[in-house]
Write a protein that holds these residues in place. Structure first.
Motif, PDB file in Angstrom:
ATOM      1  N   ILE A  55      60.909  -4.647  27.495  1.00  0.00           N
ATOM      2  CA  ILE A  55      59.539  -4.152  27.392  1.00  0.00           C
ATOM      3  C   ILE A  55      59.466  -2.937  26.473  1.00  0.00           C
ATOM      4  O   ILE A  55      60.206  -1.967  26.666  1.00  0.00           O
ATOM      5  N   PRO A  56      58.581  -2.963  25.471  1.00  0.00           N
ATOM      6  CA  PRO A  56      58.404  -1.795  24.611  1.00  0.00           C
ATOM      7  C   PRO A  56      57.962  -0.585  25.438  1.00  0.00           C
ATOM      8  O   PRO A  56      57.127  -0.717  26.333  1.00  0.00           O
ATOM      9  N   GLY A  57      58.527   0.554  25.150  1.00  0.00           N
ATOM     10  CA  GLY A  57      58.211   1.774  25.885  1.00  0.00           C
ATOM     11  C   GLY A  57      59.273   2.141  26.902  1.00  0.00           C
ATOM     12  O   GLY A  57      59.301   3.271  27.386  1.00  0.00           O
ATOM     13  N   VAL A  58      60.158   1.198  27.244  1.00  0.00           N
ATOM     14  CA  VAL A  58      61.278   1.501  28.142  1.00  0.00           C
ATOM     15  C   VAL A  58      62.402   2.051  27.273  1.00  0.00           C
ATOM     16  O   VAL A  58      62.948   1.349  26.427  1.00  0.00           O
ATOM     17  N   HIS A  59      62.733   3.327  27.484  1.00  0.00           N
ATOM     18  CA  HIS A  59      63.796   3.951  26.700  1.00  0.00           C
ATOM     19  C   HIS A  59      65.164   3.721  27.336  1.00  0.00           C
ATOM     20  O   HIS A  59      66.132   3.418  26.663  1.00  0.00           O
ATOM     21  N   ASP A  60      65.235   3.868  28.655  1.00  0.00           N
ATOM     22  CA  ASP A  60      66.503   3.741  29.376  1.00  0.00           C
ATOM     23  C   ASP A  60      66.183   3.405  30.819  1.00  0.00           C
ATOM     24  O   ASP A  60      65.017   3.364  31.208  1.00  0.00           O
ATOM     25  N   MET A  61      67.230   3.188  31.591  1.00  0.00           N
ATOM     26  CA  MET A  61      67.041   2.866  33.002  1.00  0.00           C
ATOM     27  C   MET A  61      68.024   3.649  33.843  1.00  0.00           C
ATOM     28  O   MET A  61      69.109   3.994  33.400  1.00  0.00           O
ATOM     29  N   GLY A  62      67.618   3.925  35.083  1.00  0.00           N
ATOM     30  CA  GLY A  62      68.471   4.625  36.026  1.00  0.00           C
ATOM     31  C   GLY A  62      68.021   6.053  36.241  1.00  0.00           C
ATOM     32  O   GLY A  62      67.205   6.588  35.499  1.00  0.00           O
ATOM     33  N   GLY A  63      68.582   6.657  37.285  1.00  0.00           N
ATOM     34  CA  GLY A  63      68.325   8.063  37.559  1.00  0.00           C
ATOM     35  C   GLY A  63      69.187   8.938  36.677  1.00  0.00           C
ATOM     36  O   GLY A  63      69.984   8.460  35.879  1.00  0.00           O
ATOM     37  N   GLY A  64      69.033  10.237  36.815  1.00  0.00           N
ATOM     38  CA  GLY A  64      69.751  11.184  35.966  1.00  0.00           C
ATOM     39  C   GLY A  64      71.254  11.029  36.001  1.00  0.00           C
ATOM     40  O   GLY A  64      71.908  10.954  34.965  1.00  0.00           O
ATOM     41  N   LEU A  65      71.854  10.968  37.192  1.00  0.00           N
ATOM     42  CA  LEU A  65      73.307  10.870  37.316  1.00  0.00           C
ATOM     43  C   LEU A  65      73.821   9.542  36.776  1.00  0.00           C
ATOM     44  O   LEU A  65      74.804   9.507  36.044  1.00  0.00           O
ATOM     45  N   SER A  66      73.148   8.444  37.105  1.00  0.00           N
ATOM     46  CA  SER A  66      73.625   7.144  36.622  1.00  0.00           C
ATOM     47  C   SER A  66      73.504   7.041  35.107  1.00  0.00           C
ATOM     48  O   SER A  66      74.336   6.430  34.454  1.00  0.00           O
ATOM     49  N   ARG A  67      72.463   7.668  34.524  1.00  0.00           N
ATOM     50  CA  ARG A  67      72.334   7.653  33.064  1.00  0.00           C
ATOM     51  C   ARG A  67      73.427   8.488  32.418  1.00  0.00           C
ATOM     52  O   ARG A  67      73.975   8.122  31.382  1.00  0.00           O
TER      53      ARG A  67
END
Length: 160
Positions: A55-67
């Motif tokens: 989906i356009p607009g999704v930069h990344d996924m996950g919470g801070g620690l998982s990213r």
């Protein structure tokens, strides 16, 4: 996240599977009904993760620690991105419930991105697995600002 048909409780390391079709045996039965089909939870996680990232607009996924851990892992030679990062699922016999954690691009309408992610995840999981998706909960954890990926100015470069 609720689901009408709960999968058996498992530890974080133990993979669970869902039996979709309980087959029949016997040579008189059609070949397509002999045996059963099982789908591991990780399969649903990966499908949902791929669908959300489309989906356009999704930069990344996950919470801070998982990213953060994912970014370190992605930099390791031979390291592959974890497409399931930021996705949690509960899978029953015929239904699934999915939670998705997102980082969206600055300036995109968050409600539109969440709606599009929800629709794409449901369509992909139902089409590929045959499971009915009862809900997709979208949590937006961060906004990616322009210039966040650019290296910062070294401290000694500010003073001449």
């Amino acid at each position: 996240m609720t689901i009408q048909e709960q999968a058996p409780a498992t530890s974080a390391r133990k993979a669970t599977t869902t039996t979709l079709i309980s087959g029949q045996s016997g040579v008189s039965e059609p070949a397509s009904t002999r045996g059963k089909t099982s789908i591991a939870d990780v399969v649903v996680v990966k499908i949902a993760g791929m669908a959300a990232r489309e989906i356009p607009g999704v930069h990344d996924m996950g919470g801070g620690l998982s990213r953060t851990l994912g970014a370190v892992r992605d930099r390791v030679p031979g390291g592959r991105p974890n497409v399931g990062r930021g996705v949690k699922v509960e899978v029953g016999e015929r239904q699934a419930a999915i939670d998705v954690d997102l980082v969206v691009e600055y300036g995109v309408p968050i409600t539109d991105v969440a709606r599009d992610v929800r629709e794409n995840v449901i369509a992909a999981v139902e089409r590929i697995t045959g499971l009915e998706v009862v809900e997709v909960n979208v949590a937006v954890n961060d906004v990616h600002l322009p210039g966040d990926d650019e290296p910062g100015i070294p401290a000694d470069a500010r003073v001449e």
